[in-house]
Scaffold this motif. Structure first.
Motif, PDB file in Angstrom:
ATOM      1  N   HIS A 103       1.005  -1.102  -0.077  1.00  0.00           N
ATOM      2  CA  HIS A 103      -0.034  -0.117  -0.123  1.00  0.00           C
ATOM      3  C   HIS A 103       0.620   1.228  -0.036  1.00  0.00           C
ATOM      4  O   HIS A 103       0.575   2.253  -0.629  1.00  0.00           O
ATOM      5  CB  HIS A 103      -0.845   0.044   1.402  1.00  0.00           C
ATOM      6  N   GLN A 104       1.879   1.121   0.712  1.00  0.00           N
ATOM      7  CA  GLN A 104       2.824   2.486   0.869  1.00  0.00           C
ATOM      8  C   GLN A 104       3.478   2.559  -0.669  1.00  0.00           C
ATOM      9  O   GLN A 104       3.632   3.884  -1.113  1.00  0.00           O
ATOM     10  CB  GLN A 104       3.916   2.094   1.908  1.00  0.00           C
ATOM     11  N   TYR A 107       0.940   4.208  -2.929  1.00  0.00           N
ATOM     12  CA  TYR A 107       0.738   5.480  -2.450  1.00  0.00           C
ATOM     13  C   TYR A 107       1.948   6.321  -3.064  1.00  0.00           C
ATOM     14  O   TYR A 107       1.658   7.228  -3.561  1.00  0.00           O
ATOM     15  CB  TYR A 107       0.472   5.568  -0.957  1.00  0.00           C
ATOM     16  N   GLU A 108       3.165   5.934  -3.001  1.00  0.00           N
ATOM     17  CA  GLU A 108       4.421   6.853  -3.111  1.00  0.00           C
ATOM     18  C   GLU A 108       4.320   6.950  -4.748  1.00  0.00           C
ATOM     19  O   GLU A 108       4.679   7.893  -5.154  1.00  0.00           O
ATOM     20  CB  GLU A 108       5.381   6.320  -2.574  1.00  0.00           C
ATOM     21  N   LYS A 111       1.600   9.371  -5.745  1.00  0.00           N
ATOM     22  CA  LYS A 111       1.908  10.682  -5.421  1.00  0.00           C
ATOM     23  C   LYS A 111       2.719  11.230  -6.472  1.00  0.00           C
ATOM     24  O   LYS A 111       2.689  12.294  -7.051  1.00  0.00           O
ATOM     25  CB  LYS A 111       2.458  10.828  -4.048  1.00  0.00           C
ATOM     26  N   GLU A 116      -0.529  14.562  -4.897  1.00  0.00           N
ATOM     27  CA  GLU A 116      -1.217  14.219  -3.780  1.00  0.00           C
ATOM     28  C   GLU A 116      -2.703  14.298  -3.734  1.00  0.00           C
ATOM     29  O   GLU A 116      -3.279  13.448  -2.841  1.00  0.00           O
ATOM     30  CB  GLU A 116      -0.570  15.121  -2.491  1.00  0.00           C
ATOM     31  N   THR A 121      -4.449   8.637  -5.566  1.00  0.00           N
ATOM     32  CA  THR A 121      -3.399   8.739  -4.760  1.00  0.00           C
ATOM     33  C   THR A 121      -4.343   8.632  -3.261  1.00  0.00           C
ATOM     34  O   THR A 121      -3.524   8.118  -2.388  1.00  0.00           O
ATOM     35  CB  THR A 121      -2.562   9.912  -4.835  1.00  0.00           C
ATOM     36  N   GLN A 122      -5.069   9.559  -3.011  1.00  0.00           N
ATOM     37  CA  GLN A 122      -5.843   9.575  -1.943  1.00  0.00           C
ATOM     38  C   GLN A 122      -6.492   8.231  -1.624  1.00  0.00           C
ATOM     39  O   GLN A 122      -6.229   7.678  -0.108  1.00  0.00           O
ATOM     40  CB  GLN A 122      -6.972  10.406  -1.924  1.00  0.00           C
ATOM     41  N   LYS A 125      -3.377   6.305  -0.247  1.00  0.00           N
ATOM     42  CA  LYS A 125      -3.009   6.683   1.060  1.00  0.00           C
ATOM     43  C   LYS A 125      -3.958   6.238   2.294  1.00  0.00           C
ATOM     44  O   LYS A 125      -3.571   5.990   3.293  1.00  0.00           O
ATOM     45  CB  LYS A 125      -3.134   8.344   0.953  1.00  0.00           C
ATOM     46  N   TYR A 128      -3.249   2.645   3.204  1.00  0.00           N
ATOM     47  CA  TYR A 128      -1.751   2.613   3.788  1.00  0.00           C
ATOM     48  C   TYR A 128      -2.214   2.883   5.091  1.00  0.00           C
ATOM     49  O   TYR A 128      -1.891   2.324   6.008  1.00  0.00           O
ATOM     50  CB  TYR A 128      -1.061   3.614   2.959  1.00  0.00           C
ATOM     51  N   LEU A 129      -2.779   4.517   5.171  1.00  0.00           N
ATOM     52  CA  LEU A 129      -3.003   4.591   6.747  1.00  0.00           C
ATOM     53  C   LEU A 129      -4.069   3.640   7.676  1.00  0.00           C
ATOM     54  O   LEU A 129      -3.591   3.548   8.787  1.00  0.00           O
ATOM     55  CB  LEU A 129      -3.614   5.940   6.752  1.00  0.00           C
TER      56      LEU A 129
END
Length: 142
Positions: A103-104, A107-108, A111, A116, A121-122, A125, A128-129
């Protein structure tokens, strides 16, 4: 469940067709073939056939990784989607650290390519969070 089973049968047929086309011309049919892999994997995941889903998602990810490396701009969306999909299956198989890492990564990369504020991307993110929060909570109780 009956509709899902019917969808799986149709997606299995579609995968066989797109696999045969892919073998004849990998460059031309790569997108359709990897979409077929991902679609069937999603249905397998939704019917709790996690091992089968993971196997297909790993294949789609590997093919898309190679394509992404040759043309990042063209393949970033599908590659990050594959990372996210496989991470979701890992999460459901209780492989949460692997899910977090993927997931990270999704996301990266998103992005970098989309910014962002992009919806993709959201979404990555948020995934991931969510997994990070869960892992942090479980490590603080141990």
């Amino acid at each position: 469940t009956n509709c899902l089973n019917e969808a799986i049968k149709l997606e299995e047929e579609a995968l066989e067709i797109t696999r045969a086309l892919y073998q004849t011309n990998k460059e031309r049919w790569a997108e359709l073939y990897t979409r077929s892999l991902s679609n069937l994997a999603s249905s397998y995941r939704n019917s709790n056939r996690l091992d089968e889903a993971t196997e297909l998602e790993e294949e789609a990810l590997e093919k898309r990784r190679v394509l992404y490396q040759t043309n990042p701009k063209r393949w970033a969306e599908l590659y990050t989607t594959s990372l996210n999909n496989l991470a979701t299956s890992y999460y459901h198989q209780n492989k949460k650290q692997e899910a977090l890492d993927m997931h990270q990564n999704a996301y990266e990369i998103a992005k970098k390519h989309f910014g962002e504020e992009h919806s993709l991307t959201q979404g990555f993110k948020g995934n991931y969070l969510h997994v990070k929060k869960e892992l942090d909570a479980s490590s603080s109780t141990n």
